[in-house]
Design a protein around this motif. Structure first.
Motif, PDB file in Angstrom:
ATOM      1  N   LEU B  51      -3.491  -5.338  -7.642  1.00 57.64           N
ATOM      2  CA  LEU B  51      -2.447  -6.142  -7.796  1.00 57.64           C
ATOM      3  C   LEU B  51      -2.224  -6.200  -9.166  1.00 57.64           C
ATOM      4  CD1 LEU B  51      -3.667  -8.929  -5.314  1.00 57.64           C
ATOM      5  CD2 LEU B  51      -1.644  -7.542  -5.060  1.00 57.64           C
ATOM      6  N   GLU B  72       3.681 -10.428 -14.619  1.00 57.80           N
ATOM      7  CA  GLU B  72       3.809 -10.447 -13.189  1.00 57.80           C
ATOM      8  C   GLU B  72       5.348  -9.801 -12.765  1.00 57.80           C
ATOM      9  OE1 GLU B  72       3.302 -14.375 -10.927  1.00 57.80           O
ATOM     10  OE2 GLU B  72       2.453 -14.579 -12.948  1.00 57.80           O
ATOM     11  N   ASP B  73       6.415  -9.912 -13.868  1.00 57.20           N
ATOM     12  CA  ASP B  73       7.479  -9.383 -13.496  1.00 57.20           C
ATOM     13  C   ASP B  73       7.793  -7.971 -13.457  1.00 57.20           C
ATOM     14  OD1 ASP B  73       8.405 -11.884 -13.658  1.00 57.20           O
ATOM     15  OD2 ASP B  73       9.247 -11.697 -15.723  1.00 57.20           O
ATOM     16  N   PRO B  78       8.146   2.169  -6.821  1.00 55.42           N
ATOM     17  CA  PRO B  78       7.152   2.142  -5.600  1.00 55.42           C
ATOM     18  C   PRO B  78       6.806   3.619  -5.412  1.00 55.42           C
ATOM     19  CG  PRO B  78       8.767   0.830  -4.899  1.00 55.42           C
ATOM     20  CD  PRO B  78       9.432   1.408  -6.211  1.00 55.42           C
ATOM     21  N   ARG B  79       7.865   4.484  -5.591  1.00 53.75           N
ATOM     22  CA  ARG B  79       7.511   6.050  -5.611  1.00 53.75           C
ATOM     23  C   ARG B  79       6.573   6.583  -6.549  1.00 53.75           C
ATOM     24  NH1 ARG B  79      13.266   7.788  -6.516  1.00 53.75           N
ATOM     25  NH2 ARG B  79      12.900   6.061  -7.668  1.00 53.75           N
ATOM     26  N   HIS B  81       3.736   4.585  -7.611  1.00 51.35           N
ATOM     27  CA  HIS B  81       2.881   3.468  -7.730  1.00 51.35           C
ATOM     28  C   HIS B  81       1.486   4.113  -8.243  1.00 51.35           C
ATOM     29  CE1 HIS B  81       0.281   0.052  -7.053  1.00 51.35           C
ATOM     30  NE2 HIS B  81       1.397  -0.794  -7.114  1.00 51.35           N
ATOM     31  N   ILE B  83      -1.639   3.276  -8.171  1.00 52.87           N
ATOM     32  CA  ILE B  83      -2.720   2.876  -7.464  1.00 52.87           C
ATOM     33  C   ILE B  83      -2.760   3.260  -5.933  1.00 52.87           C
ATOM     34  CG2 ILE B  83      -4.501   1.169  -6.806  1.00 52.87           C
ATOM     35  CD1 ILE B  83      -4.276   0.010  -9.513  1.00 52.87           C
ATOM     36  N   THR B  90      -7.048   0.499   7.177  1.00 58.22           N
ATOM     37  CA  THR B  90      -6.144   1.143   7.088  1.00 58.22           C
ATOM     38  C   THR B  90      -5.994   1.868   7.915  1.00 58.22           C
ATOM     39  OG1 THR B  90      -6.206   1.081   4.665  1.00 58.22           O
ATOM     40  CG2 THR B  90      -4.541   2.638   5.429  1.00 58.22           C
ATOM     41  N   LEU B 151      -5.797  10.285   4.655  1.00 55.72           N
ATOM     42  CA  LEU B 151      -5.351   9.149   3.624  1.00 55.72           C
ATOM     43  C   LEU B 151      -5.821   9.600   2.323  1.00 55.72           C
ATOM     44  CD1 LEU B 151      -6.101   6.020   5.529  1.00 55.72           C
ATOM     45  CD2 LEU B 151      -3.908   6.636   4.405  1.00 55.72           C
TER      46      LEU B 151
END
Lengths: 233, 267
Positions: B51, B72-73, B78-79, B81, B83, B90, B151
């Protein structure tokens, strides 16, 4: 008055998202009101009013199609929210039928989708997704990063212009971007009109009367206070 | 964003006391294990990393990338990311065949040669599993071990995430020492939550957790690396017996004696 309409399949996490959003809205000094429209049972209004002490109401659509109910009462609902001194009205819809969309022009349409609901869901739910402004993908903690990315891709493929927000609403993750969109959304304009075109059908809304408010319709109707009644020949 | 390092600044444990480990920093290529009894806060620590905790989680930790906190902003594309977290629970839920899923994921990640990426991913995954994964199999039909293997392979090759967090992969029934060997070829930051002494000692560092708090940071010393090698042999011995049993053989004392011989351990 800003009108925020939440739609999405049952149990997808709409209420959880709304609660997190309302919590942040209150912290920022906004005055939200909450209306839940459901078919047979809802207790979210009680939960919300007890948790936040804001004006909250529920309506059972009962024999009416819930999106139809949404259309015929929304003018009164906005009035109610205005009278209660609110500046935002959050409407949580039942989200059952996938042929209409509950969004109104100049409102902010938010569709909530579960990340766990299968890769074909974005193609299956039609205008509920394609006419929304924001898609909130919930329960992202339950699937892998790879699946999140593929699900997101499928959502954007089904609704090209949509803004996607991923959220784990239980822990309040990914809520801030939703709040920002809500704050930036426009004021509702009277008279209100339904967004998009309803499917072919036999009720006034189904045949294309998009004006909001029971007074603009005939056939089987209801108002906020009165249960079903009939206007017409 | 080009990631070179990640730094975790300690917060507070379950008792509210400041953590004894005030900070630790990992550079590309580093492997760290997080160890400690169940309930001590191992998973919470990797969640904080995932996070990019900014003193805004219950532990009050601060995670910095390349020496800077992530506001935080700030939201990653997302493509892209950086981590990938592979957690204990999972599972795949998607109703797509493996091949199609990987194809879309490769497309999302924008690789130059999706076919090659898919091939490499499957090759990687199949080195960790018992039975090979086939592209026409539905994602949800994969076993627990196949799922975990795919995964990991997807996160490393298609996702190409610079930071990979793995929560107790030993529980998945995959070839874990082989996994670590394969992963070491990639210059990434790997964080293992583990109860497995072999994985812990093959890592460059380990953090000992206690009561929600980072209690101690140990850099693996040369003696420990030697011990890791010996533990690897014991691991292999167990794997060999697993193979015997899986293939329907009856176990004899002779087999055991032979295996002990290869261990070169004195009883």
């Amino acid at each position: 008055m800003k009108l925020i309409i939440f739609a999405g399949p049952p149990t997808c996490g709409k209420t959880t998202v709304i609660r997190q959003v309302i919590r942040r809205m209150l912290k920022k000094g906004h005055k939200p009101a909450y209306l839940k429209i459901d078919v047979l049972y809802a207790d979210e209004d009680k939960i919300i009013s007890e948790e936040f002490g804001i004006p909250a109401k529920k309506l059972y659509s009962g024999e009416l199609c819930p999106d139809h109910c949404n259309v015929v009462v929304m003018d009164e609902a906005v009035e109610w929210a205005e009278k209660s001194g609110s500046d935002f009205l959050f409407v949580e819809t039942a989200g059952l039928c996938l042929r209409c969309s509950p969004y109104i022009e100049n409102s902010l349409g938010v569709v909530v989708l579960e990340a766990t609901s299968g890769m074909n869901l974005p193609y299956k739910i039609g205008p509920m997704l394609t006419l929304a402004d924001i898609a909130v993908i919930t329960k992202i903690d339950l699937i892998s990063q790879a699946e999140r990315e593929v699900f997101r891709y499928r959502v954007i493929e089904a609704a090209k212009e949509i803004t996607v927000v991923e959220s784990n609403a239980l822990y309040g993750i990914g809520i801030d971007p939703i709040v920002k969109h809500i704050e930036r959304s426009g004021e509702i304009e009277q008279p209100m009109f339904l967004r998009g075109n309803p499917p072919v059908g036999t009720c006034t809304i189904c045949v294309g009367k998009k004006e909001i408010g029971a007074k603009n319709h005939f056939g089987v109707l209801r108002t906020m206070e009165h249960d079903l009644f009939y206007i017409g020949e | 964003m080009d990631i070179q390092s990640i730094c975790v600044m300690g917060g507070t444990g379950k008792t509210g006391e400041p953590e004894k480990v005030e900070r630790f920093e990992l550079n590309m290529g580093d492997i760290i294990s997080i160890v400690g009894p169940t309930g001590c806060g191992k998973t919470t620590l990797i969640n904080d990393i995932e996070l990019f905790a900014n003193r805004n989680t219950p532990s009050n930790r601060l995670v910095m990338i390349n020496g800077e906190p992530i506001s935080e902003d700030f939201t990653f594309d997302p493509r892209k990311h950086p981590i990938a977290l592979i957690s204990q629970h999972t599972n795949f839920l998607s109703d797509l065949p493996v091949g199609e899923f990987l194809k879309i994921h490769a497309k999302v990640r924008g690789g130059d040669n999706p076919e090659q990426m898919i091939g490499e991913t499957l090759e990687f995954a199949n080195q960790l599993t018992g039975e090979a994964i086939i592209t026409t199999t539905g994602m949800t039909e994969l076993s627990g071990g196949q799922t975990r293997s795919l995964l990991i392979a997807d996160a490393v090759i298609i996702g190409n995430s610079p930071i990979i967090l793995l929560d107790e992969i030993e529980n998945a029934g995959i070839h874990r020492s082989r996994a670590l060997e394969l992963l070491k070829q990639f210059k990434k930051i790997f964080v293992f939550v583990t109860h497995d002494p072999h994985i812990a000692l093959l890592s460059d560092y380990r953090i000992i957790m206690k009561n929600g708090s980072m209690e101690k940071l140990i850099c693996t010393n040369p003696a420990e690396r030697k011990v890791a090698g010996e533990l690897g042999k014991i691991d292999n011995l167990m794997l060999n017996f697993r193979t015997y049993i899986r293939s329907g053989q009856e176990i004899s004392e002779k087999m055991m004696a032979e295996q002990m011989e290869t261990l070169k351990l004195t009883n």
